[in-house]
Design a protein around this motif. Sequence first.
Motif: not given
Length: 439
Positions: A1-17
Amino acid sequence: MRTKAADLGFPPDFLWGASTSAYQVEGAAKEDGRGPSIWDTFCTLKDRVDHGDTGDVACDHYHRYRDDVRLMADLGVRAYRFSLAWPRLLPRGKGAVNEKGLAFYDRLIDSLLERGIEPWACLYHWDLPQALHDLGGWTSRDTAGWFADYAALCARRYGDRVKHWGTINEPSVHSIFGYAFGWGAPSIADRSMHARAIHTLNLAHGGAVDALRALVPGASIGCIHSHQPCRPERDDPACVEAAALFDELWNRAFPDPQILGAYPPRLAEAIEPYVQPGDLARICRPIDWFGVNHYAPMYAAPNPDMVWGCGFGAPPDDMPRSDVGWPLEPAAMRENLLTIHRRYRLPIVVTENGYGSKSEAGLADTPRVDYLRANIASMADALHDGADVRGYFVWSLLDNFEWGGGYGSRFGIVHVDFATQVRTPKVSARWYADFIRRG
């Protein structure tokens, strides 16, 4: 099962780098006017770096940065945290400016912006110009002033395009390994010199904050700390006290004076002889975020051979470890972020988090995927529990020069063949790209 950032509660503007540092990836150590750093010197010392490796070529990022920026864009990375090489811009640390060095970062920054990747620049990631070390280095207060001048140079040159700035990367690790343990450049083990270096690095941070604030409109400024839960190796009074002292040396010697305006109590007496009137006000300057490099909890124990009488202890025998021997405890990420949040009350950016391996099977680095997935989930738990976490940078974009470990330790999500410089995304890179995209 794939995990999405949205499933974990990260806001849309959370920065991934993704993160790197100059000496670990750039190479071109003797090209285009770059001066030597203390790490260039350290790498020439016998038996100090595994296999006699050096950063002379590293990942050749100096010549291949366009390919690396294209890789980041393909992966969907939205920000790139890199460091500026002080000896590339000012070969002697002060005085004459090296235009070719300045132009390299112009090209890198412009290439990032063209691909929609936000540049996060760190002024210092351990590569002090050797010429300044010869004048006293971080044990001399003059170095703090020279660092402020260097910060002003960078701000004037890049501040029109770079708005996110880190002053110093992991000052605790740099100072402990370089001035207390002798394990890294400049290879000194002396308690008083370490105390002086701590104070000078803090003064340098404060001066750089003021320079950046004055010269970069809208600057977002922080310092980047290695901060980990610090536990006693054993439950006895000597170990508990050793862990408390090591916690101050590793976790609190820099953020406490920078943010709270005072040195922690066990260190204050040792540093007090080097503190002049007004110094703590110069150090405690308003900043915008707390950068944390998180990997694993630490264990401490008394060690009479170390200049502070304490050092690293052993994790519990039953604790899982990574291939480089670091404890694997994903819940420590949540614990660490909540500790930082409660003590310093600043927005937090995870500026490094990654998994080191010495025996990867080709590109199938599934243990790294497991580590990243579990730590990101733990970060989500901290966010849910109130920690103000704004972003996450994986360490590292590329396999690179890992300081005393040379090229034998790999942390990259992109494999580098150091003989050919061919880059190949690993399974972890594809996982991270999918995670960002689906989130």
